[in-house]
Design a protein around this motif. Sequence first.
Motif, short mmCIF file in Angstrom:
data_model
loop_
_atom_site.label_atom_id
_atom_site.label_comp_id
_atom_site.label_asym_id
_atom_site.label_seq_id
_atom_site.Cartn_x
_atom_site.Cartn_y
_atom_site.Cartn_z
N ALA A 253 0.83 -1.21 0.00
CA ALA A 253 0.00 0.00 0.00
C ALA A 253 0.86 1.25 0.00
CB ALA A 253 -0.92 -0.01 1.21
N LEU A 254 1.96 1.23 0.76
CA LEU A 254 2.86 2.38 0.80
C LEU A 254 3.43 2.67 -0.59
CD1 LEU A 254 4.49 4.49 2.43
CD2 LEU A 254 6.22 2.71 2.79
N ALA A 255 3.84 1.63 -1.30
CA ALA A 255 4.45 1.80 -2.62
C ALA A 255 3.47 2.40 -3.63
CB ALA A 255 4.96 0.46 -3.14
N ALA A 256 2.18 2.21 -3.40
CA ALA A 256 1.15 2.69 -4.32
C ALA A 256 0.55 4.02 -3.88
CB ALA A 256 0.04 1.65 -4.46
N THR A 257 1.06 4.60 -2.80
CA THR A 257 0.52 5.84 -2.25
C THR A 257 1.36 7.03 -2.67
OG1 THR A 257 -0.35 4.64 -0.32
CG2 THR A 257 -0.11 7.02 -0.10
N ALA A 258 0.71 8.11 -3.03
CA ALA A 258 1.44 9.33 -3.41
C ALA A 258 2.29 9.82 -2.24
CB ALA A 258 0.46 10.41 -3.84
N ASP A 259 3.47 10.34 -2.56
CA ASP A 259 4.41 10.76 -1.53
C ASP A 259 3.83 11.81 -0.58
OD1 ASP A 259 5.83 9.47 -3.64
OD2 ASP A 259 7.70 10.32 -2.89
N ASP A 260 2.95 12.66 -1.10
CA ASP A 260 2.42 13.75 -0.28
C ASP A 260 1.07 13.42 0.35
OD1 ASP A 260 1.00 13.67 -2.64
OD2 ASP A 260 0.99 15.84 -2.97
N ALA A 261 0.64 12.18 0.28
CA ALA A 261 -0.64 11.79 0.87
C ALA A 261 -0.55 11.82 2.39
CB ALA A 261 -1.04 10.39 0.40
N SER A 262 -1.63 12.22 3.03
CA SER A 262 -1.63 12.36 4.49
C SER A 262 -1.50 11.02 5.20
CB SER A 262 -2.93 13.05 4.94
OG SER A 262 -4.07 12.30 4.53
N ILE A 263 -1.78 9.93 4.50
CA ILE A 263 -1.75 8.60 5.13
C ILE A 263 -0.35 7.99 5.16
CG2 ILE A 263 -2.14 7.18 3.06
CD1 ILE A 263 -4.17 5.57 4.73
N ILE A 264 0.63 8.66 4.57
CA ILE A 264 1.98 8.10 4.50
C ILE A 264 2.51 7.72 5.88
CG2 ILE A 264 4.40 8.73 4.12
CD1 ILE A 264 3.16 7.86 1.59
N ASP A 265 2.40 8.62 6.85
CA ASP A 265 2.94 8.33 8.18
C ASP A 265 2.17 7.21 8.88
OD1 ASP A 265 4.97 10.10 7.90
OD2 ASP A 265 4.30 11.52 9.44
N VAL A 266 0.90 7.05 8.54
CA VAL A 266 0.13 5.92 9.08
C VAL A 266 0.73 4.61 8.57
CG1 VAL A 266 -2.12 4.78 9.12
CG2 VAL A 266 -1.98 7.27 9.31
N HIS A 267 1.01 4.56 7.26
CA HIS A 267 1.63 3.36 6.69
C HIS A 267 2.99 3.09 7.33
CE1 HIS A 267 -1.44 2.72 3.79
NE2 HIS A 267 -1.09 3.65 2.93
N LEU A 268 3.80 4.13 7.50
CA LEU A 268 5.14 3.96 8.06
C LEU A 268 5.08 3.46 9.50
CD1 LEU A 268 6.91 7.14 6.64
CD2 LEU A 268 7.20 4.78 5.86
N THR A 269 4.22 4.07 10.29
CA THR A 269 4.08 3.67 11.70
C THR A 269 3.58 2.24 11.80
OG1 THR A 269 3.62 5.95 12.33
CG2 THR A 269 2.97 4.25 13.89
N GLN A 270 2.65 1.90 10.93
CA GLN A 270 2.10 0.55 10.91
C GLN A 270 3.17 -0.47 10.52
OE1 GLN A 270 -2.22 -0.12 9.90
NE2 GLN A 270 -1.27 -0.74 7.99
N ALA A 271 4.03 -0.10 9.56
CA ALA A 271 5.09 -1.00 9.13
C ALA A 271 6.05 -1.31 10.28
CB ALA A 271 5.86 -0.39 7.95
N ALA A 272 6.40 -0.29 11.06
CA ALA A 272 7.29 -0.52 12.20
C ALA A 272 6.64 -1.42 13.24
CB ALA A 272 7.69 0.82 12.82
N ARG A 273 5.38 -1.15 13.55
CA ARG A 273 4.70 -1.97 14.56
C ARG A 273 4.58 -3.42 14.11
NH1 ARG A 273 -0.06 -4.21 15.21
NH2 ARG A 273 -1.08 -3.15 13.48
N LEU A 274 4.15 -3.61 12.87
CA LEU A 274 3.95 -4.97 12.37
C LEU A 274 5.27 -5.72 12.26
CD1 LEU A 274 1.23 -4.21 9.69
CD2 LEU A 274 0.92 -5.54 11.79
N ALA A 275 6.34 -5.02 11.89
CA ALA A 275 7.65 -5.67 11.83
C ALA A 275 8.07 -6.16 13.21
CB ALA A 275 8.68 -4.71 11.26
N ALA A 276 7.91 -5.31 14.21
CA ALA A 276 8.29 -5.70 15.58
C ALA A 276 7.41 -6.82 16.10
CB ALA A 276 8.20 -4.49 16.50
N ASP A 277 6.14 -6.82 15.69
CA ASP A 277 5.19 -7.83 16.19
C ASP A 277 5.33 -9.18 15.50
OD1 ASP A 277 4.10 -6.05 17.96
OD2 ASP A 277 2.27 -5.68 16.83
N THR A 278 5.68 -9.19 14.21
CA THR A 278 5.58 -10.42 13.43
C THR A 278 6.91 -11.07 13.08
OG1 THR A 278 5.53 -9.23 11.31
CG2 THR A 278 3.41 -9.64 12.39
N LEU A 279 8.01 -10.34 13.13
CA LEU A 279 9.31 -10.91 12.76
C LEU A 279 9.98 -11.51 13.99
CD1 LEU A 279 10.49 -8.02 10.42
CD2 LEU A 279 9.87 -10.34 9.70
N ALA A 280 10.11 -12.83 14.01
CA ALA A 280 10.64 -13.52 15.18
C ALA A 280 12.07 -13.10 15.49
CB ALA A 280 10.57 -15.03 14.96
#
Length: 252
Positions: free
Chosen positions: A25-52
Amino acid sequence: MPTSQQPETPGWPRTSASLAGTLIALAATADDASIIDVHLTQAARLAADTLAAVDYASITAWRGQGYTTVAASSELALAVDQAQYADRAGPCLHSLETATPVGVPDIAATMSWPGFYRSAHELGLHASLSIPLFAGSGVPIAVLNLYGRDTATMAPLIAGVRTVYTGRPPPTGNQPGMDTGAHQLLTGLAQALTVRATIQQAIGVLMARNERNAAETYRQLRLRAAETGDSLIDTATALLASAATPHSHPES
């Protein structure tokens, strides 16, 4: 992986999205979209939660006149990030500047970044991996930093990410160190790179027709997507389909 003792970023979003889906979703989102930081924050959380293999995760980005941590799963990750910002050197900065993954399979053996080494060593971290992340323009906008205490479990993750960024398919099957979370990360990165390639191909078609540079052409594609209400990837895919049709030309 995070424990109950590890503080999380205030306002840490809790969603059911997958790590792979977030990267795509991040790769398909415009750089200036307001949701960018939501995607980034979510990526960090999910990485910490799911990567053993990963104990802590964070996101580094260049904002304004300096580097900043957009999100972190722990104060420990933030401390290692800030040591690199203070030195203006480290794997996360190098990854963002070169648009390539930077793996440190054994922090104790690194000589390149003394501030990073000291901070990570003091906090008991032994391996790290920094992965450039990009949005619609294809230019890296941030880096996903993964920090681990076990060099043996981080090594397959580092190797897998390097494989994906060389254009080869991610490892499949029950290979050592490749758990469900690792497969999610590698699959998401591979598909995100495919999204980027599609958008870049569409930009190339428009550049050839309109004789504009890449930045101007990206803005044109971004505007077209906004006007039609379609996503960047859908707009790019439609443009390429039109260009491939005999006797047709993509709209300017």
